[in-house]
Design a protein around this motif. Structure first.
Motif, PDB file in Angstrom:
ATOM      1  N   ALA D 115     -35.022  24.236 -87.995  1.00  0.00           N
ATOM      2  CA  ALA D 115     -36.169  23.821 -88.801  1.00  0.00           C
ATOM      3  C   ALA D 115     -37.427  24.551 -88.354  1.00  0.00           C
ATOM      4  N   ILE D 116     -37.521  24.775 -87.066  1.00  0.00           N
ATOM      5  CA  ILE D 116     -38.729  25.422 -86.556  1.00  0.00           C
ATOM      6  C   ILE D 116     -38.741  26.897 -86.873  1.00  0.00           C
ATOM      7  N   SER D 117     -37.558  27.511 -86.759  1.00  0.00           N
ATOM      8  CA  SER D 117     -37.572  28.967 -86.797  1.00  0.00           C
ATOM      9  C   SER D 117     -37.319  29.552 -88.191  1.00  0.00           C
ATOM     10  N   THR D 118     -37.030  28.708 -89.147  1.00  0.00           N
ATOM     11  CA  THR D 118     -36.750  29.308 -90.448  1.00  0.00           C
ATOM     12  C   THR D 118     -38.052  29.586 -91.191  1.00  0.00           C
ATOM     13  N   THR D 119     -37.952  30.523 -92.080  1.00  0.00           N
ATOM     14  CA  THR D 119     -39.119  30.807 -92.907  1.00  0.00           C
ATOM     15  C   THR D 119     -38.796  30.593 -94.377  1.00  0.00           C
ATOM     16  N   HIS D 120     -37.574  30.192 -94.642  1.00  0.00           N
ATOM     17  CA  HIS D 120     -37.199  29.970 -96.026  1.00  0.00           C
ATOM     18  C   HIS D 120     -37.321  28.488 -96.328  1.00  0.00           C
ATOM     19  N   VAL D 121     -37.962  28.154 -97.437  1.00  0.00           N
ATOM     20  CA  VAL D 121     -38.227  26.745 -97.695  1.00  0.00           C
ATOM     21  C   VAL D 121     -36.940  25.962 -97.905  1.00  0.00           C
ATOM     22  N   GLY D 122     -35.955  26.599 -98.480  1.00  0.00           N
ATOM     23  CA  GLY D 122     -34.683  25.914 -98.698  1.00  0.00           C
ATOM     24  C   GLY D 122     -34.009  25.588 -97.379  1.00  0.00           C
ATOM     25  N   ILE D 123     -33.962  26.594 -96.523  1.00  0.00           N
ATOM     26  CA  ILE D 123     -33.320  26.373 -95.236  1.00  0.00           C
ATOM     27  C   ILE D 123     -34.083  25.329 -94.442  1.00  0.00           C
ATOM     28  N   LEU D 124     -35.375  25.393 -94.588  1.00  0.00           N
ATOM     29  CA  LEU D 124     -36.195  24.395 -93.914  1.00  0.00           C
ATOM     30  C   LEU D 124     -35.755  22.996 -94.330  1.00  0.00           C
ATOM     31  N   TRP D 125     -35.557  22.860 -95.626  1.00  0.00           N
ATOM     32  CA  TRP D 125     -35.135  21.546 -96.111  1.00  0.00           C
ATOM     33  C   TRP D 125     -33.802  21.149 -95.506  1.00  0.00           C
ATOM     34  N   ILE D 126     -32.875  22.087 -95.548  1.00  0.00           N
ATOM     35  CA  ILE D 126     -31.552  21.789 -94.998  1.00  0.00           C
ATOM     36  C   ILE D 126     -31.656  21.361 -93.544  1.00  0.00           C
ATOM     37  N   ALA D 127     -32.473  22.098 -92.812  1.00  0.00           N
ATOM     38  CA  ALA D 127     -32.577  21.823 -91.379  1.00  0.00           C
ATOM     39  C   ALA D 127     -33.179  20.447 -91.139  1.00  0.00           C
ATOM     40  N   VAL D 128     -34.202  20.135 -91.906  1.00  0.00           N
ATOM     41  CA  VAL D 128     -34.839  18.841 -91.683  1.00  0.00           C
ATOM     42  C   VAL D 128     -33.874  17.714 -92.030  1.00  0.00           C
ATOM     43  N   GLU D 129     -33.160  17.892 -93.135  1.00  0.00           N
ATOM     44  CA  GLU D 129     -32.170  16.879 -93.486  1.00  0.00           C
ATOM     45  C   GLU D 129     -31.102  16.780 -92.392  1.00  0.00           C
ATOM     46  N   SER D 130     -30.736  17.928 -91.848  1.00  0.00           N
ATOM     47  CA  SER D 130     -29.715  17.884 -90.785  1.00  0.00           C
ATOM     48  C   SER D 130     -30.224  17.116 -89.572  1.00  0.00           C
ATOM     49  N   ASN D 245     -42.660  16.333 -84.853  1.00  0.00           N
ATOM     50  CA  ASN D 245     -43.303  17.642 -84.917  1.00  0.00           C
ATOM     51  C   ASN D 245     -42.621  18.535 -85.944  1.00  0.00           C
ATOM     52  N   CYS D 246     -41.281  18.494 -85.954  1.00  0.00           N
ATOM     53  CA  CYS D 246     -40.549  19.350 -86.891  1.00  0.00           C
ATOM     54  C   CYS D 246     -40.916  19.001 -88.321  1.00  0.00           C
ATOM     55  N   ALA D 247     -40.946  17.685 -88.579  1.00  0.00           N
ATOM     56  CA  ALA D 247     -41.306  17.271 -89.930  1.00  0.00           C
ATOM     57  C   ALA D 247     -42.716  17.734 -90.259  1.00  0.00           C
ATOM     58  N   PHE D 248     -43.568  17.626 -89.265  1.00  0.00           N
ATOM     59  CA  PHE D 248     -44.940  18.057 -89.470  1.00  0.00           C
ATOM     60  C   PHE D 248     -44.999  19.554 -89.757  1.00  0.00           C
ATOM     61  N   LEU D 249     -44.190  20.266 -89.026  1.00  0.00           N
ATOM     62  CA  LEU D 249     -44.151  21.705 -89.258  1.00  0.00           C
ATOM     63  C   LEU D 249     -43.744  21.983 -90.696  1.00  0.00           C
ATOM     64  N   GLY D 250     -42.781  21.178 -91.188  1.00  0.00           N
ATOM     65  CA  GLY D 250     -42.372  21.334 -92.578  1.00  0.00           C
ATOM     66  C   GLY D 250     -43.566  21.215 -93.507  1.00  0.00           C
ATOM     67  N   VAL D 251     -44.381  20.204 -93.279  1.00  0.00           N
ATOM     68  CA  VAL D 251     -45.560  20.029 -94.123  1.00  0.00           C
ATOM     69  C   VAL D 251     -46.493  21.220 -93.968  1.00  0.00           C
ATOM     70  N   LEU D 252     -46.631  21.647 -92.713  1.00  0.00           N
ATOM     71  CA  LEU D 252     -47.567  22.745 -92.438  1.00  0.00           C
ATOM     72  C   LEU D 252     -47.210  24.012 -93.194  1.00  0.00           C
ATOM     73  N   ARG D 253     -45.909  24.263 -93.287  1.00  0.00           N
ATOM     74  CA  ARG D 253     -45.476  25.465 -93.999  1.00  0.00           C
ATOM     75  C   ARG D 253     -46.020  25.455 -95.424  1.00  0.00           C
ATOM     76  N   PHE D 254     -45.947  24.297 -96.032  1.00  0.00           N
ATOM     77  CA  PHE D 254     -46.408  24.231 -97.416  1.00  0.00           C
ATOM     78  C   PHE D 254     -47.925  24.177 -97.481  1.00  0.00           C
ATOM     79  N   TYR D 255     -48.475  23.672 -96.414  1.00  0.00           N
ATOM     80  CA  TYR D 255     -49.928  23.709 -96.332  1.00  0.00           C
ATOM     81  C   TYR D 255     -50.401  25.162 -96.352  1.00  0.00           C
TER      82      TYR D 255
END
Lengths: 204, 302, 639, 474
Positions: D115-130, D245-255
């Protein structure tokens, strides 16, 4: 598509599972229709995977869980069925009427119906999550929600890599699997799967 | 040098005489001849010649307190312009004056508490609270005088000679007179003659003093009373810029007048109930505030 | 400057060492503090003029700066001298009370942080040091934390000081908004362009923020809780020194706010009068000696506030004499109070050590068992009442004269306020007399009321020596006030340079007279003693029981107690007081303001909390509602 | 990539190594996984592109900060677990599931790293769900009714939340239609100005709600106290210190995407709103809280609120610093809470007192953590909180800062009361005797970190945080 969730909103568990399955099937078909003119390997692979996961695996998982749980009778939902149904209908109406507010680019969508339909699916999924007490029903609600989102995504999706799509589905599968285990555990521990009793935790 | 000696003579030798005057006035009112005018001197000398009895409860504080009380009152006396100018006056000495008297009061209270008697504790308690009210009033009075004369030293304040033109002075005179009575345990507020009443303030505090110690305390209280009488007199009729010996002479006359006044009042007034005393003191404070406001208003400062 | 830093380093080291050791060896903290205090004291006395150093912090846009100027060194002198004496006392004190060894490592830290606060020259490090100071003192307060009371006291202290810091943070940051940086140097430059309304707001912030630490009414709340809870040597340091950092803070803050307005002074004076009168009133209606002393600190801080308010009025009116007297008197009083208040607390420590209780109504007759403690306590009590010939008189005198001078030159509201202030101080002073005659009279004089004095003995020399030093200082400063006045005045000058033109000549000559008078008082006392011994030597002396008015067996219980002693006062002020069942005055600010406030807040919180359900459906609905709300917001209004 | 796959692989290995007899090996594997992950992160520090062979897996500046943090925290917790779980097992007598537990921890690590190291929004989603999926069994470790409830709530609510985020991602994808950009962060931010603003706004709302659920922003936070209070303490620590933090990072990416599209003001407003609301809720529930683990959970909500607020007002450095500060402190606190739970066998504040006498090291560490998290200097959280305030006032967010101070004040009052109630008091008899060293050392390390960084922030660390904060600004 509308039929599917109208069924969902009303009847028994087995039917619901079947309905989810049908929905999955429809969803996978949608993949084909969305990209109708482009029968590349990507689309076909997705079609198959979605079909397998959504119409085969997940329903099987749920029904297996349901069987292992040995549900005796239908629980009273949080709200009575007719009321739920009416709210569901209202939600569908809302989703169809309010869609004008959503500035979606629907140029290449198969039919103008898909977006509101997807929205309605999401809302109904939510409704089920909120109103149904049984854990299995909640899973179903979740799945419907997810299906709705997928439908949504499908209409606009273009360049998700296959890996990603695959990952999403895998996540879903594992998720349902774990939820199944959980439901099993809930049943084992509590002797039923009414989630309303799962409200011990909280601040006194 | 002459004035210094004169100051000391007036201050150290005269006070008991005025006590005698008061007593004489009271006797006359009561239709008696009364004790001789110099009786207070005889009392003090008699006491000084006696031996002492100390309480077992008392500590050394009790033994040394009389001397210290006398010391602080004498030092306060140095600041009072008895001969037109004070001996050690400086700008801001009014504060020192009040605080030296407060020191005397504290020591009186402490020596009273030293013997552990409930009577003396009671007296000490009363002295403390009433003393604090009168101190408050004195300060308010000094502020008024300060504003009128733009000065913070007793000498300068009483060099000013137009007292009667100030309406505030009358109020001040009244309040200072009250304070005089209160601070020196005179009649409407306290009774110097009774010794065994639960209503006493000052006298009850010195119940356990005896012999020379008592003598010194009596002497010190006479000095203190003289100081207050002088102060009250000066408030009404300041020294002004009179030359030579005149201020001292006038002062003695004024003080004599005031002691007669006290004698008269003591004879005709009944003692106020203990509970009412704070009210009286606060009333005199309010009077001072009144004076203050008037003087401020007259000068267009508010 | 370097010496001061060096001494802070010694303090930190001694704290560290003492932390590493266990048992008796922890006393290194006291030894270290004593040594460091000497070093720091010499450093702060020797420092002249102003110095500043800058360091770049790793956080972007942040520069840390430390420096020293007359204001700092004035407070440093106070800090180090008192810490030196309390360290010695503490060494002896802890020898007797081994339990206190636990928190001893915080002691040098507290001293170090206080010193650091005064030399800090930027908002950021100031806040940090400030909070370290609060925290270390908090830990010292709760040294005896097995006791619930102590825990509560500590908690109240922690809360009060921390919430006050919020104001300070806002204060500094708003200043930084004006000048761009958090450096004091820039604040001072920005002071010339600050808008009046902002300056006023910041002034209020500073009063609340620093006033809480200093103990101004009504934010003094923590003080009467924390001081009794702390071990005596800590109370002495806290009441004597630490609360003065609040005064330091206000003085420092004034440097950044440009030219003051008269209403600042008026506000400060009114707060000061309230603190002084209410503080002493509560003080004399307490049963616990240390609580009494704590409230008395509120009174003295009130007097200091009056002085500062007077100074502000003077500056606002351009009357340098008045402002010099005001600020100089206030700072002088800061020093004086630190001396006699720490002496009183140390005395209370000896009493607790000797008699095992601090409840005034149980004590009595201690003077015979603890004569040396008694004498020093008496001197401090006289000094704190402002009685001659001790130091307390000098500072009160300065403020009085300033107030009088102010009334000569002002008009309108200021003059009314100034007269109120004169009367207020006078009243507070006379109530203080009651308060301390009670404290000394009941505790030391008469017969013991409820305690058994058989096991009671005087404290060790190590504990008495600092007390004698402090008592001696009381007398010494009373006799020679000019040196202290010079230091205090130059400290005030650092804040308002215009004061240097003040005509203090008259003040100095008056101080000479006071010296003369004090000398006379002492000389006269000595002469009279000489005469007394001369005449009375041959007079017979005998002992008898206290005159008992015919009762046969006067017992100790028949004595006037502390409560009965102040009964007339409480009867008189009854309408304005909340009296507890036992005659103790409840704190108005606690029972009337903050208590109900906290209660209301708690009720509100509970009201909301009741509404929380814990079913999963409810959780989901909340999410959904949020989503819909946001969408509606977005669709209709646009976020 | 390696650092993702490695824990995954180890996780599978442990999954296979069932049975009681393998527990030593499993423990060793856990530690190995943690240490190797550390090594990987360190390598990454020196050779930034070492692992990136896929265009979608790339550790950028922000990610790197989070990665270090996650790795460090995981190591601490792994060590702590060595001491904790054997003791815990004695208590609950739950023997089964050890292998699942360890492997889930490793899976969890892998998912977080992804989740931290991906830059693709889809993968990010997968990682967070995982991460949700991998951690749900961890919460269920205790296998009691209560933990089951918590796990179920966690699983379902987070899944729903993340499903909403998926919808949001689709919206973003729709917004990018016709711009020719891929769904990777770089290309989205590059073409930021071309995106469909309205869709992006709606997408961001959905994502904020979705990931915000996972992150614990009020009012989507309700699962959090339940899950944190029921999970075993090391897991709570992991959830609070790393997962949020990971979830927050997810938000940050879209921010970041929003920022590049010029929607900064819009996103900031949302952040401020959610931040303050979280602070408010946390303040309310921290007050008079009876369960100290729930207290800590609400404190996590509070701090997520602060972080959101700080980003909302543009205090990026402070926000990033606060991420670090909160993670370290919260790990310290949850682990200390684990010790307390073992010593006292109760989660009720009222039944815990005299910690300082009963177990001095735990008491001191808990007190340090409590003070730090409540925002007292000289600890790290204070510095970031102060910087937030400074930035907020400097940029003129007066009302927000007023509320911020108010809520922080309330929280400090309540928090300090509870913490010191627990720390102070008379000595209690120990049930377990002294705790093993592994249960103190990680705590001490975390405590040392917050004290050290609070007093002196080394240039290198500051730079790391600063670049992360700057990377947030497009």
């Amino acid at each position: 598509m509308l039929t599917t969730f109208l069924v969902l909103a009303s009847s028994r568990l087995a039917v619901r599972i079947k309905a989810v399955s049908a929905q999955g099937a429809l969803l996978s078909v949608l993949y084909l229709t969305v990209r109708g003119h482009l029968f590349d390997i990507h689309t076909i692979a997705l079609f198959f995977i979605t079909f397998i996961v959504k119409t085969v695996f997940i329903p099987i998982l749920i029904s297996r869980t349901a069987k292992s749980v040995q549900t005796k009778a239908e629980f009273e939902p949080v709200m009575s069925s007719p009321v739920t149904l009416m709210i569901g209908a209202a939600l569908i109406v809302i989703s169809f009427t309010s869609i004008r507010f959503f500035p979606l680019v629907t140029s290449h969508v198969v039919s103008t119906l898909t977006v509101p339909a997807a929205l309605a699916t999401v809302l109904v999924g939510f409704l089920i999550l909120v109103t149904k007490a049984k854990a299995t029903n909640q899973v179903i609600g979740f799945l419907i929600l997810e299906n709705g989102i997928f439908t949504f995504g499908m209409t606009i999706i273009s360049d998700f890599p296959m890996m990603v799509e695959f990952g999403v589905l895998l996540d879903l599968l594992v998720g349902v699997f774990i939820m199944g285990i959980m439901i099993y555990q809930i049943n084992k521990t509590f002797d039923h799967i009414d989630t309303r009793t799962l409200s011990v935790l909280g601040d006194e | 040098m002459f004035f210094i000696i004169l100051h000391f003579i007036i201050f150290l030798a005269m006070p008991p005489f005025f006590i005698g005057v008061i007593n004489r006035v009271k006797s006359l009112f009561a239709g008696r001849r009364g004790p001789p005018l110099l009786q207070p001197y005889f009392d003090i000398i008699k006491l000084l010649r006696k031996g002492s009895v100390y309480s077992k409860s008392a500590s050394f504080i009790f033994k040394i307190a009389p001397m210290l009380i006398l010391t602080s009152i004498i030092c306060a006396g140095l600041l009072m312009p008895l001969t037109g100018d004070s001996l050690a006056g400086f700008s801001g000495d009014i504060i020192l004056f009040v605080y030296l008297l407060a020191l005397a009061r504290v020591l009186t209270i402490l020596q009273a508490m030293d013997v552990g008697s409930s009577f003396e504790g009671m007296g000490a308690s009363r002295e403390a609270i009433f003393g604090s009210f009168s101190e408050l009033t004195v300060f308010a009075g000094f502020v008024t005088l300060g504003i009128i004369t733009r000065s913070t030293s007793l000498t300068d304040i009483f060099h000013w000679g137009h007292a009667l033109k100030e309406p505030a002075t009358l109020f001040l005179f009244a309040t200072f007179f009250f304070i005089l009575l209160a601070e020196n345990s005179r009649m409407p507020l306290d009774d110097p003659n009774t010794h065994l009443e639960l209503t006493m303030i000052h006298e009850v505090m010195i119940l356990d003093n005896s012999g020379p110690g008592l003598g010194i305390i009596l002497y010190a209280s006479a000095l203190k009373m003289f100081l207050f009488m002088a102060l009250t007199a000066l408030v009404l009729l300041p020294n002004g810029d009179l030359p030579g010996l005149m201020p001292a002479g006038f002062l003695l006359l004024k003080v004599l007048g005031i002691s007669i006044m006290i004698g008269v009042i003591e004879s005709i007034a009944a003692r106020i109930r203990m509970i009412k005393i704070p009210q009286v003191l606060i009333a005199s404070f309010v009077l001072t505030v009144f004076a203050l406001l008037i003087s401020l208003f007259e000068r267009g400062m508010i | 400057m370097l010496l001061v830093l060096f001494s802070i380093a010694i303090l930190l080291l001694s704290s560290l060492f003492s932390l590493l050791f266990a048992g008796e060896k922890r006393q290194t903290a006291c030894v270290g503090t004593a040594i460091a205090s000497i070093v720091g004291l010499s450093g702060s006395i020797l420092s002249s003029g102003s110095q500043e150093f800058f360091f770049k912090a790793a956080v972007p846009d942040l520069v840390i700066s430390i420096g020293i100027d007359p204001l700092s060194s004035f407070f440093l002198i106070i800090i180090f001298s008192i810490s030196f004496l309390t360290a010695i006392y503490g060494f002896g004190y802890i020898k007797e009370q081994k339990k206190l060894l636990n928190t001893l490592p915080f002691f040098p830290l507290l001293v170090a942080s206080m010193a650091a606060v005064t030399i800090s020259r930027d908002g950021f490090s100031f806040i940090i040091f400030w909070e370290i100071m609060s925290l270390t003192s908090y830990f010292l307060v709760v040294s005896e934390h097995e006791n619930r009371e102590v825990q509560n006291a500590g908690w109240i202290y922690l809360i009060a000081t921390h919430l006050a810091t919020a104001f300070l943070m806002a204060f500094f940051v708003l200043l930084a908004k004006e000048s761009g940086f958090l450096l004091f140097k820039d604040f001072a430059v920005g002071a010339s362009t600050i808008t009046p309304s902002l300056a006023g707001l910041l002034f209020i912030f500073a009063i609340i923020g620093f006033g809480t630490k200093a103990g101004l009414f009504p934010v003094h709340l923590w003080l009467p809780h924390a001081h009794p809870a702390a071990p005596s040597y800590i109370s002495a340091l806290m009441s004597g020194v630490m609360i003065k950092t609040g005064i330091y803070g206000i003085m420092r803050a004034l440097m950044f706010l440009g030219r003051p307005f008269a209403w600042w002074g008026i506000v400060l004076i009114l707060i000061g009068v309230l603190s002084a009168v209410i503080g002493v009133l509560y003080a004399l209606l307490q049963h616990d000696l240390k609580r009494l002393l704590a409230y008395c600190s509120v009174e003295n801080i009130g007097v200091i506030a009056i002085g500062m308010g007077l100074g502000l009025i003077g500056v606002a009116a351009g009357n340098t004499t008045v402002s010099a007297l005001g600020f100089g008197g206030a700072l002088f009083h800061v020093l004086n109070h630190s001396i006699f208040k720490s002496l009183l607390f140390l005395g209370a420590g000896n009493i607790a050590h000797g008699a095992h209780t601090l409840l005034i109504d149980e004590l009595g007759g201690l003077l015979k068992k603890l004569p040396l403690t008694g004498i020093t306590f008496l001197i401090a009590a006289l000094a704190i009442c402002g009685l001659p010939p001790f130091n307390g008189f000098i500072s009160e005198w300065l403020i009085y004269v300033g107030l009088f001078q102010g009334t000569f030159s002002q008009s309108g509201y200021p003059i009314l306020v100034l007269t109120v202030a004169v009367i207020g101080i006078a009243f507070a002073g006379s109530l203080a007399v009651i308060c301390f005659t009670k404290a000394f009279g009941i505790v030391f004089l008469g017969e013991p009321r409820k305690i058994d004095l058989n096991g009671c003995h005087e404290s060790s020399k190590l504990m008495l020596a600092p007390m004698f030093a402090l008592a001696f200082l009381c007398l010494l400063i009373g006799l020679f006030p000019k040196i202290i006045w010079a230091i205090a005045f130059s400290a005030a000058e650092a804040v308002y340079p215009a004061l240097s033109t003040a005509q203090t000549f008259a003040v100095l000559s008056s101080l000479n007279y006071i010296t003369l008078m004090f000398a006379l008082v002492i000389a006269a006392a000595l002469i009279l003693f000489f005469l007394r011994t001369l005449f009375f030597r041959k007079k017979p002396e005998s002992l008898g029981v206290t005159w008992d008015c015919g009762f046969e067996y006067p017992t100790a219980k028949m004595q006037y107690g502390g409560s009965s002693f102040v009964e007339p006062v409480s009867a008189f002020f009854k309408p304005a007081l909340i009296l507890a069942a036992d005659g103790r005055a409840e704190d108005l600010s606690e029972k009337g303001l903050f208590g109900p406030l906290f209660k209301k807040a708690l009720d509100f919180i509970m009201f909301i909390r009741i509404r929380r359900k814990s079913s999963i459906q409810y959780y989901l609905i909340l999410i959904f509602i949020t989503l819909i709300t946001l969408f509606i917001w977005e669709a209709w209004f646009g976020i | 990539m390696g650092i993702i796959l490695l824990p995954l692989f180890l996780g599978i290995v442990t999954f296979i190594l069932k049975g009681h007899e393998h527990r030593i090996i499993r423990r060793k594997l856990l530690i190995t996984g943690a240490l190797l992950h550390n090594a990987g992160v360190v390598t990454l520090f020196f050779v930034p592109d070492f692992f990136s062979f896929s265009p979608y897996i790339q550790v950028d500046k922000i990610g790197f900060l989070f990665l270090i943090l996650t790795s460090f925290i995981f190591t601490l917790i792994a060590f702590y677990s060595l001491g904790y779980f054997p003791l815990k097992r004695l208590e609950t007598a739950a023997e089964s599931g050890g292998h699942i537990f360890v492997s889930c921890m490793l899976f969890f690590l892998a998912a977080m790293t992804l989740a931290i190291s991906t830059t693709h929004v889809g993968i990010l989603w997968i990682a967070v769900e995982s991460t949700t999926l991998a951690s749900a069994p961890l919460i269920y470790y205790r296998q009691s009714k209560r933990s089951l409830e918590a796990a179920w709530k966690y699983l379902l609510i987070c899944s729903v939340g993340i499903a909403i985020a998926l919808l949001g991602i689709f919206f973003v994808a729709a917004a990018s239609k016709g711009t020719g950009s891929e769904l990777s962060l770089q290309s989205l931010t590059k073409n930021g100005m071309l995106l469909n603003k309205q869709l992006l706004r709606m997408g961001f709302i959905l994502i904020l709600i979705g990931f915000g659920t996972k992150m614990g922003l009020a009012p989507m936070h309700n699962w959090l106290p339940d899950a944190h209070s029921e999970a075993p303490s090391p897991i709570s620590a992991l959830l609070s210190g790393a997962l949020l933090n990971c979830a927050f990072l997810g938000v940050l990416r879209f921010y970041q995407i929003c920022e590049s599209a010029g929607l900064e003001a819009f996103a900031n407003k949302l952040f401020i709103f959610f931040g303050l609301f979280s602070l408010f809720m946390a303040a309310i529930f921290i007050t008079a809280q009876k369960d100290y683990k729930r207290l800590l959970a609400y404190s996590s909500i509070e701090h997520m609120g602060i972080i959101a607020l700080s980003i909302g007002i543009g205090a990026n450095f402070a926000g990033m610093l606060h991420v670090v500060a909160h993670s370290l402190t919260k790990v310290l606190l949850f682990l200390a809470a684990g010790n307390i739970l073992i010593l006292y066998r109760t989660k009720y504040v009222s039944e815990v007192n005299g910690l300082l006498r009963t177990s001095p090291s735990t008491g001191i560490l808990f007190a340090i953590g409590g003070l730090a998290i409540a925002g007292a200097p000289p600890f790290l959280p204070f510095i970031s909180e102060f910087l937030v305030l400074k930035h907020g006032l400097l940029t003129g967010h007066y009302y927000a800062m007023f509320l911020y101070l108010l809520f922080l004040g309330v929280i400090f009052v309540s928090m300090s009361k509870t913490v010191f109630r627990m720390v102070y008091g008379k000595k209690r008899d120990l049930i377990w005797g002294e705790l093993p060293k592994t249960m103190f050392v990680p705590l001490a390390a975390a405590a040392a970190a917050i004290v050290m960084l609070g007093i002196y922030l080394p240039e290198k660390v500051a730079l790391l945080i600063e670049t992360a904060g700057q990377a947030l600004k497009i």
